[in-house]
Motif scaffolding. Structure first.
Motif: not given
Length: 523
Positions: A172-177, A257-261, A280-288, A313-318
């Motif tokens: 997550i930190k790497a994606a933010i950077d 709410a997290m993703h919108d922010a 499936r946690p991925g269906d619930l919106g988790i990223d990791a 990891l989700s698509d956003r972090l893969a």
């Protein structure tokens, strides 16, 4: 109390037994001495030839004196460790009700598979061409972990749950950077009911931790999360099902709410055993999400390792997954070790020297293949059923802090029912030892006063659960009748009586010293 060997007295002596023994033994309950008290430093259990002459290569740092280790014969050594094992309590001994820790049965089939040549005797530095079967197994396990969680990538190398947390949060930190927001997004939201590793992990890699309050029903509400959101928030670390044994009903809204922010959703997967095959946690919106293989897929638990805590990891972090990872090219499997081999993967680095713990991978995949998708789903259903069965059997005597939600994998009680009895949660737990049970998790989660967290898992039969319930009912009735001595002085029948934990913490004895001879001590 100390006996003449400097050790605490056996339980029979400490309770003023009418029939003390000379040895301190109580039939099959043997008073086991330390190795240093059994053996002698001037002998050895094996014969060793004198080494040939050699030149030391330690630069003057070689040992000058005797090492001081004692020697024992093979029978003495075997007896010592067998006797110690008889004082231990484990899942093979009886129902192990620790909540949150998920003391799951480890099928012997898994152990047999992990000991197969080609899995048990390989080395991480072997040429990859010689371990293609092992790499294929890791790849197959990774595939099923992604299928079960509904995610796009998985890092297999983390060695435990907290290590997996670290890898997920570093991704997550790497994606933010990578988005150029590293200087802005430095806050991680952590619910008050979270595992203690969550805020520790976030703080370790430089995030500022802000708590999210737990509501009166034991869950996190989306409005409380939204009130804390801003351009500085990087992620939330939420456990689901949570540590109160409740499925978070607003998890999808929280993820949105997290993703919108512009932030990420880290899910603590410690309690995945309750929902495998159901959600499936991925269906619930988790990223990791890290997965404790020992809690969910029956690999051994405890003892300091070896362990495994893969993080999905989700698509956003893969593309930010750490090295190493496995890449398949036709029938060939390659372990990608360096950034220049990684291609599109923007790996943040490594979290461990090698690929992970092979034995845990074999055990986890054996569990998956032997159960199948229907079997793993049934295991989740049975785990939830067993927890609610215990809850239903005790809720008329023991108080529930969150009665409005059904339990998931564990049933949570508090100490309200012990008010005015003079008996604490700790006293109740010590009395359970006399009944032959390891105590449940006590005083956790911290949002519940005097918490008693019970997780039977899917392994227990109805007969096993009934005996456990009736035992706790008997103890609860004794507590309500005011039999305080039964609890305040417990345990009576354990090899050791209750310890002075405050004194042990403040004045720990970290080194064994030989006891004085009796005559010298008297003088």
């Amino acid at each position: 109390m100390l006996n003449n060997q400097g050790r605490p007295t056996a339980a029979g002596e400490a309770t003023g037994s009418a029939h003390p023994t000379f040895t301190g033994n109580r039939a099959l309950q043997v008073e086991e001495a330390l190795l240093f008290e059994i053996g002698r430093a001037d002998c050895t259990g094996v014969d060793l030839d004198e080494p040939a002459s050699f030149s030391p290569r330690l630069g003057g740092l070689e040992r000058k004196g005797d090492i001081g280790l004692v020697g024992l014969s093979e029978p003495e050594t075997m007896r010592h460790f067998v006797r110690l094992s008889q004082k231990n309590y484990g899942i093979d001994t009886g129902l192990f009700p620790l909540g949150s820790c998920t003391m799951k049965h480890n099928p012997r089939l898994n152990e047999k598979m992990a000991r197969l040549p080609g899995f048990s005797d390989i080395h991480p530095l072997q040429p990859q061409s010689t371990v293609q079967g092992a790499l294929e197994l890791i790849d197959q396990l990774a595939h099923w972990l992604m299928v079960l969680t509904g995610t796009s990538a998985v890092a297999m190398s983390p060695k435990a749950g907290a290590h997996g947390e670290l890898a997920g949060m570093m991704a997550i930190k790497a994606a933010i950077d990578a988005k150029g927001e590293g200087a802005i997004r430095n806050v991680v939201l952590v619910p008050e009911s979270a595992h203690g590793t969550n805020p520790a992990t976030a703080a370790l890699i430089g995030f500022v931790v802000k708590p999210v309050p737990a509501q009166d029903d034991g869950t996190v509400h989306v409005e409380d999360v939204k009130a804390l959101l801003g351009p500085d928030v990087a992620a939330i670390m939420l456990t689901n099902p949570n540590t109160c044994g409740i499925f978070e009903p607003q998890i999808v809204e929280i993820a949105k709410a997290m993703h919108d922010a512009g932030a990420y959703f880290y899910c603590d997967g410690a309690n995945f055993n309750a929902i495998v095959g159901k959600a499936r946690p991925g269906d619930l919106g988790i990223d990791a999400m890290h997965i404790n293989l020992h809690k969910t897929f029956s690999t051994p638990h405890g003892g300091g390792g070896p362990g495994a805590g893969p993080v999905v990891l989700s698509d956003r972090l893969a593309r930010f997954a750490p090295l190493p990872f496995i890449r398949r090219d036709g029938s060939h499997f390659a372990l990608v070790e360096t950034a220049d081999q990684a291609g599109d993967v923007q790996a943040f680095g490594r979290v461990t020297a090698f690929h992970g713990q092979m034995g845990m991978y074999v055990r986890a995949l054996s569990y998956m293949l032997s159960h199948g998708s229907d079997g793993m789903k049934q295991a989740s259903e049975d785990a939830v059923l067993n927890a609610n069965y215990i809850r239903a059997g005790l809720e008329d005597l023991m108080s529930l802090p969150f009665p409005d939600h059904p339990s998931m994998h564990e049933a949570l009680f508090d100490d309200t029912w012990l008010k005015d009895t003079g008996i604490s949660t700790l006293d109740f737990a010590k009395a359970m030892i006399d009944e032959g049970y390891h105590p449940m998790t006590m005083y956790f989660p911290l949002v519940v006063h005097g918490a008693m967290l019970i997780e039977p898992t899917e392994s227990e039969s109805r007969a096993s659960l009934d005996l456990f319930i009736m035992t706790l009912r008997d103890l609860a009735l004794r507590a309500k009748r005011g039999e305080t001595e039964r609890f305040s002085a417990a345990p009576f029948h354990a090899p050791r009586r209750r310890l002075d934990e405050t004194r042990a913490a403040r004045n720990p004895i970290l080194r064994w010293t030989p006891p004085q001879p009796i005559q010298q001590a008297a003088e």
